[in-house]
Design a protein around this motif. Sequence first.
Motif, PDB file in Angstrom:
ATOM      1  N   SER A  91       0.949  -1.270   4.657  1.00  0.00           N
ATOM      2  CA  SER A  91      -0.553  -1.350   4.929  1.00  0.00           C
ATOM      3  C   SER A  91      -1.407  -1.586   3.462  1.00  0.00           C
ATOM      4  CB  SER A  91      -0.803  -0.011   5.553  1.00  0.00           C
ATOM      5  OG  SER A  91      -0.625  -0.093   6.645  1.00  0.00           O
ATOM      6  N   ASP A  92      -1.055  -1.059   2.436  1.00  0.00           N
ATOM      7  CA  ASP A  92      -1.448  -1.045   0.871  1.00  0.00           C
ATOM      8  C   ASP A  92      -0.749  -1.872  -0.115  1.00  0.00           C
ATOM      9  OD1 ASP A  92       0.316   0.770   0.812  1.00  0.00           O
ATOM     10  OD2 ASP A  92      -0.753   2.436  -0.434  1.00  0.00           O
ATOM     11  N   GLY A  93       0.266  -2.511   0.441  1.00  0.00           N
ATOM     12  CA  GLY A  93       0.938  -3.321  -0.685  1.00  0.00           C
ATOM     13  C   GLY A  93       2.250  -4.117   0.101  1.00  0.00           C
ATOM     14  N   PHE A  94       3.068  -4.274  -0.975  1.00  0.00           N
ATOM     15  CA  PHE A  94       4.409  -5.103  -0.559  1.00  0.00           C
ATOM     16  C   PHE A  94       5.457  -4.429  -1.423  1.00  0.00           C
ATOM     17  CE2 PHE A  94       0.552  -7.888  -0.225  1.00  0.00           C
ATOM     18  CZ  PHE A  94       0.796  -8.468   0.905  1.00  0.00           C
ATOM     19  N   HIS A  95       6.840  -4.664  -0.594  1.00  0.00           N
ATOM     20  CA  HIS A  95       8.126  -4.327  -1.108  1.00  0.00           C
ATOM     21  C   HIS A  95       9.021  -5.673  -1.310  1.00  0.00           C
ATOM     22  CE1 HIS A  95      12.012  -1.676  -1.262  1.00  0.00           C
ATOM     23  NE2 HIS A  95      11.663  -2.260  -2.565  1.00  0.00           N
ATOM     24  N   LEU A  96       9.198  -6.077  -2.674  1.00  0.00           N
ATOM     25  CA  LEU A  96       9.965  -7.160  -2.976  1.00  0.00           C
ATOM     26  C   LEU A  96      11.501  -7.144  -2.911  1.00  0.00           C
ATOM     27  CD1 LEU A  96       7.736  -8.873  -5.695  1.00  0.00           C
ATOM     28  CD2 LEU A  96       7.450  -8.868  -3.263  1.00  0.00           C
ATOM     29  N   ASN A  97      12.158  -8.196  -2.724  1.00  0.00           N
ATOM     30  CA  ASN A  97      13.676  -8.074  -2.689  1.00  0.00           C
ATOM     31  C   ASN A  97      14.281  -7.610  -3.984  1.00  0.00           C
ATOM     32  OD1 ASN A  97      16.269 -10.092  -3.162  1.00  0.00           O
ATOM     33  ND2 ASN A  97      16.290  -9.246  -0.989  1.00  0.00           N
TER      34      ASN A  97
END
Length: 223
Positions: A91-97
């Motif tokens: 909801s407030d960001g991203f998680h990258l590989n």
Amino acid sequence: MASIRTCRPLTQFASILRQQGALGNRQISTYTAKRLPARAATNCRVLPHTISSFHTSPRRDDGERAPTDFGALDVLGNTPVPSTSIDVCMSDGFHLNSGARILDGAGVLLVGGEAFSWRPWLSRGEKRLLNKKGQWEVSNDTLGLLGLIWPRPDLLILGLGPEIRPISPELRRHISSLGMRVEVLDTRNAAAQFNLLATERGVTDVAAALIPIGWKEGVGAVW
């Protein structure tokens, strides 16, 4: 003199030929309607069907068809996933590989195999991304990084948050002036599209600019 026959008139001779021709036609039609003799039928051989059907699975020893191996159909199965591919949309960001996280309500700009925190609303002084017409619009300066790299990506994927909206004509013209095509999606589908195309075509051909899925106009991205 007995061998000499009397000559018949030409018209009578022609009528005889017509009668014989008609009789010959009837005989031919009758003959063709008959079945072939049994001896002729025995000379006909049926060739075995040696060509297998298209798209069939091989048969096992017990006669049953082997199950389809869908893993073998994955042409990208052995292709390494880019480190900048999106694993989780939060909801407030991203998680990258790569394991990196972008939090605190920031968006992400994915260009050339690198990830940058992106806050395009700061140039407005408020957390708004829509113009007065309800079109999604950011200033040209927020995409300034795309004008510095070379070669530029062929495609820019825009993820506008939880829902899709039309982008302003000015923004579309600016992206086009950079020699790039644009695809507008909601952030979840934009992340999936970027992952697919970046894996298939490479990170140098595809770029993405994504807003968190928790974005609310006037409020920002909230948990």
